[in-house]
Design a protein around this motif. Structure first.
Motif, PDB file in Angstrom:
ATOM      1  N   SER A  89       1.051  -2.561   9.895  1.00  0.00           N
ATOM      2  CA  SER A  89      -0.107  -2.343  10.577  1.00  0.00           C
ATOM      3  C   SER A  89      -0.278  -1.279  11.596  1.00  0.00           C
ATOM      4  O   SER A  89      -1.083  -0.817  12.156  1.00  0.00           O
ATOM      5  CB  SER A  89      -0.475  -3.752  11.602  1.00  0.00           C
ATOM      6  OG  SER A  89       0.321  -3.898  12.368  1.00  0.00           O
ATOM      7  N   SER A  90       1.126  -0.686  11.625  1.00  0.00           N
ATOM      8  CA  SER A  90       0.924   0.692  12.442  1.00  0.00           C
ATOM      9  C   SER A  90       0.495   1.990  11.778  1.00  0.00           C
ATOM     10  O   SER A  90       0.153   2.779  12.419  1.00  0.00           O
ATOM     11  CB  SER A  90       2.707   1.045  12.632  1.00  0.00           C
ATOM     12  OG  SER A  90       3.172   1.361  11.798  1.00  0.00           O
ATOM     13  N   TYR A  91      -0.043   1.610  10.494  1.00  0.00           N
ATOM     14  CA  TYR A  91      -0.814   2.635   9.757  1.00  0.00           C
ATOM     15  C   TYR A  91      -2.233   2.174   9.643  1.00  0.00           C
ATOM     16  O   TYR A  91      -2.500   1.137   9.294  1.00  0.00           O
ATOM     17  CB  TYR A  91      -0.470   2.714   8.275  1.00  0.00           C
ATOM     18  CG  TYR A  91       1.209   3.435   8.151  1.00  0.00           C
ATOM     19  CD1 TYR A  91       1.516   4.835   8.025  1.00  0.00           C
ATOM     20  CD2 TYR A  91       2.399   2.467   8.104  1.00  0.00           C
ATOM     21  CE1 TYR A  91       2.719   5.264   8.122  1.00  0.00           C
ATOM     22  CE2 TYR A  91       3.772   3.113   7.981  1.00  0.00           C
ATOM     23  CZ  TYR A  91       3.819   4.436   8.001  1.00  0.00           C
ATOM     24  OH  TYR A  91       5.093   4.858   8.245  1.00  0.00           O
ATOM     25  N   ASP A  92      -3.090   3.081   9.886  1.00  0.00           N
ATOM     26  CA  ASP A  92      -4.451   2.795   9.614  1.00  0.00           C
ATOM     27  C   ASP A  92      -5.193   2.312   8.337  1.00  0.00           C
ATOM     28  O   ASP A  92      -6.035   2.035   8.003  1.00  0.00           O
ATOM     29  CB  ASP A  92      -5.359   3.921  10.241  1.00  0.00           C
ATOM     30  CG  ASP A  92      -5.389   5.418   9.576  1.00  0.00           C
ATOM     31  OD1 ASP A  92      -4.270   5.485   8.787  1.00  0.00           O
ATOM     32  OD2 ASP A  92      -6.117   6.195   9.807  1.00  0.00           O
ATOM     33  N   THR A  93      -4.091   2.746   7.217  1.00  0.00           N
ATOM     34  CA  THR A  93      -4.536   2.118   5.849  1.00  0.00           C
ATOM     35  C   THR A  93      -3.913   0.532   5.628  1.00  0.00           C
ATOM     36  O   THR A  93      -3.559   0.464   4.444  1.00  0.00           O
ATOM     37  CB  THR A  93      -4.172   3.236   4.870  1.00  0.00           C
ATOM     38  OG1 THR A  93      -2.548   3.485   4.970  1.00  0.00           O
ATOM     39  CG2 THR A  93      -4.658   4.464   5.098  1.00  0.00           C
ATOM     40  N   PHE A  94      -3.309   0.025   6.627  1.00  0.00           N
ATOM     41  CA  PHE A  94      -2.917  -1.112   6.493  1.00  0.00           C
ATOM     42  C   PHE A  94      -3.734  -2.259   5.432  1.00  0.00           C
ATOM     43  O   PHE A  94      -4.816  -2.634   5.530  1.00  0.00           O
ATOM     44  CB  PHE A  94      -2.996  -2.027   7.884  1.00  0.00           C
ATOM     45  CG  PHE A  94      -2.403  -3.248   7.724  1.00  0.00           C
ATOM     46  CD1 PHE A  94      -0.990  -3.837   7.607  1.00  0.00           C
ATOM     47  CD2 PHE A  94      -3.567  -4.520   7.779  1.00  0.00           C
ATOM     48  CE1 PHE A  94      -0.759  -4.798   7.468  1.00  0.00           C
ATOM     49  CE2 PHE A  94      -3.094  -5.837   7.800  1.00  0.00           C
ATOM     50  CZ  PHE A  94      -1.604  -6.082   7.857  1.00  0.00           C
ATOM     51  N   GLY A 113      -3.625   4.582   1.612  1.00  0.00           N
ATOM     52  CA  GLY A 113      -3.983   3.724   1.271  1.00  0.00           C
ATOM     53  C   GLY A 113      -4.396   3.433  -0.236  1.00  0.00           C
ATOM     54  O   GLY A 113      -5.220   2.731  -0.746  1.00  0.00           O
ATOM     55  N   HIS A 135      -4.620  -1.494   2.565  1.00  0.00           N
ATOM     56  CA  HIS A 135      -5.779  -1.030   1.668  1.00  0.00           C
ATOM     57  C   HIS A 135      -5.996  -1.042   0.485  1.00  0.00           C
ATOM     58  O   HIS A 135      -6.691  -1.116  -0.362  1.00  0.00           O
ATOM     59  CB  HIS A 135      -6.187   0.635   2.259  1.00  0.00           C
ATOM     60  CG  HIS A 135      -6.880   0.643   3.522  1.00  0.00           C
ATOM     61  ND1 HIS A 135      -7.505   1.509   4.078  1.00  0.00           N
ATOM     62  CD2 HIS A 135      -7.047  -0.341   4.519  1.00  0.00           C
ATOM     63  CE1 HIS A 135      -8.108   1.430   5.213  1.00  0.00           C
ATOM     64  NE2 HIS A 135      -7.730   0.332   5.565  1.00  0.00           N
ATOM     65  N   ASP A 155       2.054  -8.586   7.305  1.00  0.00           N
ATOM     66  CA  ASP A 155       2.068  -7.338   8.214  1.00  0.00           C
ATOM     67  C   ASP A 155       3.726  -7.283   8.732  1.00  0.00           C
ATOM     68  O   ASP A 155       4.424  -8.161   9.475  1.00  0.00           O
ATOM     69  CB  ASP A 155       1.449  -7.406   9.745  1.00  0.00           C
ATOM     70  CG  ASP A 155       1.673  -6.299  10.540  1.00  0.00           C
ATOM     71  OD1 ASP A 155       2.535  -5.337  10.392  1.00  0.00           O
ATOM     72  OD2 ASP A 155       1.146  -6.198  11.576  1.00  0.00           O
ATOM     73  N   THR A 174       0.917  -1.356  -0.078  1.00  0.00           N
ATOM     74  CA  THR A 174       0.059  -0.050   0.119  1.00  0.00           C
ATOM     75  C   THR A 174       1.076   1.258   0.053  1.00  0.00           C
ATOM     76  O   THR A 174       1.915   1.377   0.685  1.00  0.00           O
ATOM     77  CB  THR A 174      -0.853   0.167   1.206  1.00  0.00           C
ATOM     78  OG1 THR A 174      -1.925  -0.926   1.092  1.00  0.00           O
ATOM     79  CG2 THR A 174      -1.609   1.286   1.294  1.00  0.00           C
TER      80      THR A 174
END
Length: 146
Positions: free
Chosen positions: A93-98, A60, A100, A124, A56
């Motif tokens: 996974s430390s990004y909220d757009t993991f 995202g 996406h 991840d 990604t």
């Protein structure tokens, strides 16, 4: 054996490393493999399985090198009912757009009636810092289905 086009979506190179490992494994099993670093539908092998390995990018999005592939499908709306695909998503996974970006591509292919061969994997890098290992472990569990 199957014809498999590996479509790579990469910004920093980790997806390319994973694609190379997957290609090596599938080649050793006798499959015909073509790696596509700038995927273009017109250059893919006829009747191949699309094995998408992508990260990604940004907020995202898909990486720049695979975005035109997505855009072409989104705009031309081809009938992909005879197309099989596999998704290997790589993210942090430390990004909220993991993951996406690949999820958007997965949704678009399903919308165009393409069929997923297996459940996608979301690797991840927080948990699997060497994503090639996670990808090959996942591939080993189902590669006999190809």
């Amino acid at each position: 054996m199957s014809k498999i086009d590996i479509l790579v979506g990469s910004t920093l190179g980790s997806s390319e490393y994973v694609a190379d490992e997957i290609a090596s494994k599938l080649t050793s099993l006798g499959h015909e493999i073509q790696i596509n670093l700038t995927p273009n539908r017109s250059e893919l092998m006829p009747n191949s399985i699309w094995f998408i390995v992508s990260s990604t990018h940004g907020a995202g999005d898909l990486p720049d090198n695979i975005q035109p592939f997505f855009d072409e499908i989104e705009h031309n709306k081809p009938d992909l009912s005879n197309q099989k695909f596999i998704i290997c998503a790589i993210g942090d996974s430390s990004y909220d757009t993991f993951c996406h970006g690949p999820a958007k591509l997965n949704s678009l292919l399903a919308e165009r009636s393409a069929k997923a061969c297996v459940d996608k994997i979301e690797i991840d890098i927080q948990r699997d810092p060497i994503p090639e290992e996670a990808a090959i472990s996942w591939l080993n569990r189902w590669c006999d289905q190809l």
